[in-house]
Scaffold this motif. Sequence first.
Motif, PDB file in Angstrom:
ATOM      1  N   ALA A  91       0.826  -1.213   0.000  1.00  0.00           N
ATOM      2  CA  ALA A  91       0.000   0.000   0.000  1.00  0.00           C
ATOM      3  C   ALA A  91       0.854   1.255   0.000  1.00  0.00           C
ATOM      4  CB  ALA A  91      -0.927  -0.006   1.221  1.00  0.00           C
ATOM      5  N   ALA A  92       2.002   1.213   0.681  1.00  0.00           N
ATOM      6  CA  ALA A  92       2.877   2.378   0.718  1.00  0.00           C
ATOM      7  C   ALA A  92       3.658   2.546  -0.575  1.00  0.00           C
ATOM      8  CB  ALA A  92       3.844   2.268   1.907  1.00  0.00           C
ATOM      9  N   ASN A  93       3.966   1.452  -1.269  1.00  0.00           N
ATOM     10  CA  ASN A  93       4.746   1.505  -2.495  1.00  0.00           C
ATOM     11  C   ASN A  93       4.041   0.646  -3.546  1.00  0.00           C
ATOM     12  OD1 ASN A  93       6.655   1.694  -4.490  1.00  0.00           O
ATOM     13  ND2 ASN A  93       8.362   0.926  -3.249  1.00  0.00           N
ATOM     14  N   PRO A  94       3.412   1.247  -4.539  1.00  0.00           N
ATOM     15  CA  PRO A  94       2.680   0.458  -5.542  1.00  0.00           C
ATOM     16  C   PRO A  94       3.574  -0.495  -6.332  1.00  0.00           C
ATOM     17  CG  PRO A  94       2.019   2.770  -5.608  1.00  0.00           C
ATOM     18  CD  PRO A  94       3.229   2.702  -4.726  1.00  0.00           C
ATOM     19  N   ASP A  95       4.865  -0.220  -6.415  1.00  0.00           N
ATOM     20  CA  ASP A  95       5.745  -1.119  -7.157  1.00  0.00           C
ATOM     21  C   ASP A  95       5.899  -2.480  -6.482  1.00  0.00           C
ATOM     22  OD1 ASP A  95       6.156   0.867  -8.998  1.00  0.00           O
ATOM     23  OD2 ASP A  95       7.963   1.651  -7.985  1.00  0.00           O
ATOM     24  N   LEU A  96       5.508  -2.579  -5.205  1.00  0.00           N
ATOM     25  CA  LEU A  96       5.631  -3.843  -4.463  1.00  0.00           C
ATOM     26  C   LEU A  96       4.282  -4.531  -4.309  1.00  0.00           C
ATOM     27  CD1 LEU A  96       8.072  -2.656  -1.627  1.00  0.00           C
ATOM     28  CD2 LEU A  96       8.651  -3.807  -3.772  1.00  0.00           C
ATOM     29  N   HIS A  97       3.421  -4.368  -5.285  1.00  0.00           N
ATOM     30  CA  HIS A  97       2.091  -4.965  -5.195  1.00  0.00           C
ATOM     31  C   HIS A  97       2.122  -6.490  -5.255  1.00  0.00           C
ATOM     32  CE1 HIS A  97       2.945  -4.719  -9.501  1.00  0.00           C
ATOM     33  NE2 HIS A  97       2.113  -5.736  -9.637  1.00  0.00           N
TER      34      HIS A  97
END
Length: 644
Positions: free
Chosen positions: A550-556
């Motif tokens: 949620a804090a970093n979209p690249d780590l979805h």
Amino acid sequence: MTPLDPEEESRDDVESLEAPVYQRSDSDGPQQTDHLIGERWSSDTLKVLSSMPSRTIGRSRGAIISQYCNRTMQLRRRRQSRPSIQHFPRSARPSIRGYGVETDARERLVNNLQNLSDSDRVRMLRAMPLSLSEKKELRHGWYSWLSFLSSLQLWQTALKCVGGRFGTGVLSYFIFLRTLLFFNVFMFLVTGLLLVVPQAIAHPDLDQNITVRSTWGLEVLTGAGYFSHSLLYYGYYSNKPLQTGHSCSASSNKTSSSCGLSYNMPLIYFFTIGAAFFITCIILVYTMSKSFGQSFRIDKSKGLLAIKVFSSWDFKVIKKSSVRLQRANISTQLKDLLRRAHTNSSDPLLEEASLLAIPVFVSSLNLLLPGFFNVVAWMEEYDSPSCWESFVGQELYRFLLMDFIFMLLDTFFGEFLWRVFSQKALKRERKPVFDIARNVLELIYGQTLAWLGVLFSPLLPAVQIIKLLFLFYMKKVSLKMNCQASGKPWRACQMTTIFITLLCFPAFLGAAVCVTYTMWTIKPSASCGPFQGLKNMFQAGKRWFQELAAANPDLHWLPSAHAYLVENPLFLFLSAGIFLIVIYFHSQVVDGQRKIIELLQEQIENEGEDKKFLITRLQHIHERKRRVTTQNHTLHRKTRGEKH
């Protein structure tokens, strides 16, 4: 004979310790004075023996003589190629003319020796014109350093004393106790540094409505009261991130991440327990495989008695106390070997009766177990506390403490009072025998409790450490006062292998399965502990990965990967399968090594028999040739007499 200079004379004195005796003469080659070679064996026999391999030293007389001849030729070639003492610098050649060795020369000599390799150091010392006492003094510093490093090991001197007086079987019990102590120290360091210390520094606000009456005398035994709301149990640990930096004011618009570093206690709690069990499993598997390799070394009792008699003394022993300890150790090992060789013959009637032991035991167990479970069910009070994890931790704490108390009582009544009663009332001179099997099973039971309770009581390994420390010194004192060496033959390597195997599979594997099942399926308490509000403890990692995504979209992709790898039972089965494959691989390697050792032993025996056969044939041919020569010489003398 020509007189020898002091350097050559002292050099010959030193080399005579390992080389045959030669008599110098004016001729070019040395003359052999050993009657074994010069008088009894022919030159043809010696030539054949010197060309034969010497891998069966000690197996036959011919092999010994073959090694003797080979060693003689090697020393002769080494003496020709060895640099003379004149090749060394004069500072490294101390005087031997009655004035001792100068201090500066000795220091330079020691420095020169330290810069050399082991073989060069030994060769240089042998070439030095020094007495044996001076060479011993030079080597004493190195041996003292090795002794100091050995003394740094925990209980090293005490273990040597126990092994010297009571044999390797009793020694294996104390070595196993030390191994358990190291396991608990590792577990305590992991849980203490990652869980206990951060929670103690954070000081969460406890419920002020909780009032506890402190009765320390009883609380130490029960683990309840004051200890119920302390760092000892699971319920004390917070489910909120612990702030390690400054706190933000209510009016501040900063996020919690910018107010200071947060310590995610649920996540750290989960991964700390999991990583501690994982690393312990790796250490246990490695230790067990290594112990299997040691126990399957040369394991034949044939010839062990002769080896102990003639080859068991360690000539590096210098101290008088070490000499006495080594002598007692050798004496105990010889008694154990002799006892093992008289115990081979037993009564056939007793052997047949012993076959009934297992059926009688199993039938008795089937008869008594149902009644035992009925009694336990009648005594048990079914109550579901609000914080069941702390309740389980208290129960395991009480089990561990009661186990220690009963071991104290068993040591006092079963060893001390029984020894007094046996000697005073029964008039027996023999002391009770130290029961190795029962004491080891007690250690394994206590360690199983410690592994089971580390999830619910992170400080339980510290309690186990204190228990093992007291137990070591208590058992050592009781052993010296009340017990004698066991009458049964024990092998230290095999006993250690059995102990580690029992510790790994029934104890650690059972504890690991219980802890994993608890973390995977059972719902945590809703009012206490770091996992309150979650369906299971595994969701602590899932929640953290969701927060990262949620804090970093690249780590979805992290939540999906975590769900596939961790929450999927296939991952657990694959991990267990890998460990089983590693254990099976190590067992196969050990079995292959054992077979190779057996083949090599058989080959050595065959080579020894072949050498004895060849030596016998050569000696027979030599004697027949000598008789023929004697007959021809006698006939020739008679013929010459008749002619005259």
